[in-house]
Write an enzyme that holds these catalytic residues in place. Structure first.
Site, PDB file in Angstrom:
ATOM      1  N   GLY A  49     107.742 -46.422-128.213  1.00 19.08           N
ATOM      2  CA  GLY A  49     108.722 -45.516-127.609  1.00 19.08           C
ATOM      3  C   GLY A  49     108.074 -44.159-127.580  1.00 19.08           C
ATOM      4  O   GLY A  49     106.979 -44.016-127.063  1.00 19.08           O
ATOM      5  N   SER A  51     107.122 -41.167-130.316  1.00 17.78           N
ATOM      6  CA  SER A  51     107.142 -40.870-131.750  1.00 17.78           C
ATOM      7  C   SER A  51     107.844 -39.552-132.074  1.00 17.78           C
ATOM      8  O   SER A  51     108.498 -39.437-133.114  1.00 17.78           O
ATOM      9  CB  SER A  51     105.725 -40.868-132.314  1.00 17.78           C
ATOM     10  OG  SER A  51     104.914 -39.920-131.645  1.00 17.78           O
ATOM     11  N   CYS A  81     102.385 -49.006-131.339  1.00 19.13           N
ATOM     12  CA  CYS A  81     102.247 -47.789-130.532  1.00 19.13           C
ATOM     13  C   CYS A  81     102.892 -46.585-131.229  1.00 19.13           C
ATOM     14  O   CYS A  81     102.349 -46.099-132.211  1.00 19.13           O
ATOM     15  CB  CYS A  81     102.773 -48.035-129.131  1.00 19.13           C
ATOM     16  SG  CYS A  81     102.088 -46.891-127.934  1.00 19.13           S
ATOM     17  N   ARG A 110      97.101 -39.378-131.051  1.00 18.27           N
ATOM     18  CA  ARG A 110      98.218 -39.671-130.156  1.00 18.27           C
ATOM     19  C   ARG A 110      97.773 -39.522-128.703  1.00 18.27           C
ATOM     20  O   ARG A 110      96.945 -38.653-128.415  1.00 18.27           O
ATOM     21  CB  ARG A 110      99.321 -38.665-130.494  1.00 18.27           C
ATOM     22  CG  ARG A 110     100.638 -38.990-129.948  1.00 18.27           C
ATOM     23  CD  ARG A 110     101.709 -38.079-130.571  1.00 18.27           C
ATOM     24  NE  ARG A 110     102.795 -37.992-129.651  1.00 18.27           N
ATOM     25  CZ  ARG A 110     103.118 -36.908-128.969  1.00 18.27           C
ATOM     26  NH1 ARG A 110     102.470 -35.778-129.148  1.00 18.27           N
ATOM     27  NH2 ARG A 110     104.101 -36.953-128.116  1.00 18.27           N
ATOM     28  N   ARG A 140     100.347 -45.147-122.855  1.00 14.83           N
ATOM     29  CA  ARG A 140     100.170 -43.822-123.495  1.00 14.83           C
ATOM     30  C   ARG A 140      99.942 -44.010-125.008  1.00 14.83           C
ATOM     31  O   ARG A 140     100.621 -43.448-125.858  1.00 14.83           O
ATOM     32  CB  ARG A 140     101.364 -42.910-123.213  1.00 14.83           C
ATOM     33  CG  ARG A 140     101.562 -42.733-121.698  1.00 14.83           C
ATOM     34  CD  ARG A 140     102.206 -41.434-121.307  1.00 14.83           C
ATOM     35  NE  ARG A 140     103.440 -41.196-122.008  1.00 14.83           N
ATOM     36  CZ  ARG A 140     103.670 -40.158-122.797  1.00 14.83           C
ATOM     37  NH1 ARG A 140     102.742 -39.262-123.014  1.00 14.83           N
ATOM     38  NH2 ARG A 140     104.817 -40.021-123.377  1.00 14.83           N
ATOM     39  N   HIS A 188     101.293 -53.324-127.282  1.00 15.22           N
ATOM     40  CA  HIS A 188     102.684 -53.811-127.293  1.00 15.22           C
ATOM     41  C   HIS A 188     102.768 -55.325-127.151  1.00 15.22           C
ATOM     42  O   HIS A 188     103.082 -55.816-126.056  1.00 15.22           O
ATOM     43  CB  HIS A 188     103.445 -53.191-126.115  1.00 15.22           C
ATOM     44  CG  HIS A 188     103.631 -51.722-126.199  1.00 15.22           C
ATOM     45  ND1 HIS A 188     104.711 -51.139-126.814  1.00 15.22           N
ATOM     46  CD2 HIS A 188     102.862 -50.714-125.753  1.00 15.22           C
ATOM     47  CE1 HIS A 188     104.612 -49.844-126.736  1.00 15.22           C
ATOM     48  NE2 HIS A 188     103.494 -49.543-126.098  1.00 15.22           N
ATOM     49  N   GLU A 190     105.064 -57.150-127.985  1.00 13.10           N
ATOM     50  CA  GLU A 190     106.454 -57.519-127.661  1.00 13.10           C
ATOM     51  C   GLU A 190     106.666 -57.605-126.147  1.00 13.10           C
ATOM     52  O   GLU A 190     107.673 -58.138-125.698  1.00 13.10           O
ATOM     53  CB  GLU A 190     107.439 -56.544-128.316  1.00 13.10           C
ATOM     54  CG  GLU A 190     107.573 -55.167-127.678  1.00 13.10           C
ATOM     55  CD  GLU A 190     106.452 -54.193-128.040  1.00 13.10           C
ATOM     56  OE1 GLU A 190     105.459 -54.611-128.689  1.00 13.10           O
ATOM     57  OE2 GLU A 190     106.571 -53.012-127.656  1.00 13.10           O
TER      58      GLU A 190
HETATM   59  N1  GLN Z   1     102.767 -41.621-126.562  1.00 10.63           N
HETATM   60  C1  GLN Z   1     103.856 -42.112-127.360  1.00 10.63           C
HETATM   61  C2  GLN Z   1     104.080 -41.277-128.612  1.00 10.63           C
HETATM   62  O1  GLN Z   1     103.419 -40.331-128.825  1.00 10.63           O
HETATM   63  C3  GLN Z   1     103.682 -43.553-127.743  1.00 10.63           C
HETATM   64  C4  GLN Z   1     103.780 -44.425-126.535  1.00 10.63           C
HETATM   65  C5  GLN Z   1     104.360 -45.787-126.784  1.00 10.63           C
HETATM   66  O2  GLN Z   1     104.909 -46.086-127.851  1.00 10.63           O
HETATM   67  N2  GLN Z   1     104.316 -46.606-125.783  1.00 10.63           N
HETATM   68  O3  GLN Z   1     104.927 -41.592-129.372  1.00 10.63           O
END
Ligand code: GLN
Length: 209
Positions: A49, A51, A81, A110, A140, A188, A190
């Site tokens: 998601g 962070s 992630c 990150r 990302r 991911h 999932e």
């Molecule tokens: N770039 C997101 C973050 O900094 C992580 C991306 C992801 O969980 N798909 O949290």
């Protein structure tokens, strides 16, 4: 075999997908939004998601300290992630006010694959999992910049991706790691229907009970 109860932190992100993957891997999966729900789980998944958003919501839902306490007591945890970022003891390119749960002795970067690279896919060799390479989807994503001495690297980015792209600066970066009862992936599982990482985590939770 016993059926462990595994929580999925349900403040933001890929919650439903992890619940489905854990269920398919043989666990009873429950969303966790409250301290009382956290108290009853044998393991916890921290989903992908954002962070920084999850960090804020951990404050709002008063889960930051309870979760840190349970991780310190050895609660098995799997972060994908954004979840990897939350578990890392140290982050690079984070927001100065973002909280770490900690527990995983790594430095993560990150958005490491470059802000312009929204998504990146490749097959990976994953140590300890039978059944051949794993298709990994990075969105990302972070990578592990520096694993601590007790951290086992389970997968790293290949020099050339399975779609034929030069991985460049990403080549060789660890993207799946384990330290005792804590597992983290930059990608991911999932989202791909490959249940092996969730299966590994369910086994880790069973072993810890
Ligand atoms: N770039 C997101 C973050 O900094 C992580 C991306 C992801 O969980 N798909 O949290």
């Amino acid at each position: 075999m016993s059926t462990p109860t595994i929580g999925v932190l349900a403040l933001q992100g890929n919650v439903r997908e992890h619940v489905a993957a854990l269920t398919a891997a043989g666990a009873t999966a429950v969303p966790v939004r409250r301290e009382a729900e956290l108290a009853s789980v044998d393991g916890i998944v921290l989903p992908g998601g954002e962070s920084t958003t999850m960090s804020k919501l951990l404050d709002t839902f008063e889960l930051l300290e309870p979760l840190r306490d349970r991780l310190r007591e050895g609660l098995p945890a799997y972060g994908s992630c954004a979840g990897m970022i939350l578990l890392a003891d140290e982050i690079l390119d984070g927001r100065p006010d973002q909280h770490q749960l900690g527990g995983l002795d790594v430095v993560v970067r990150r958005n490491a694959f470059g802000r312009q690279v929204d998504s990146f896919e490749t097959d990976l060799e994953f140590t300890g999992l039978a059944g051949g390479p794993m298709h990994a989807v990075f969105i990302r994503a972070p990578w592990v910049e520096k694993p601590g001495a007790d951290v086992e690297v389970l997968a790293s980015v290949p020099e050339v991706t399975s779609t034929g792209l030069e991985a460049g600066e990403a080549a060789g970066r660890p993207v799946a790691v384990r330290q005792g009862p804590v597992l983290a992936t930059s990608f991911h599982p999932e989202l791909t229907g490959d249940r092996r990482v969730h299966g590994l985590f369910v086994d880790m939770v069973r072993a810890a009970r």
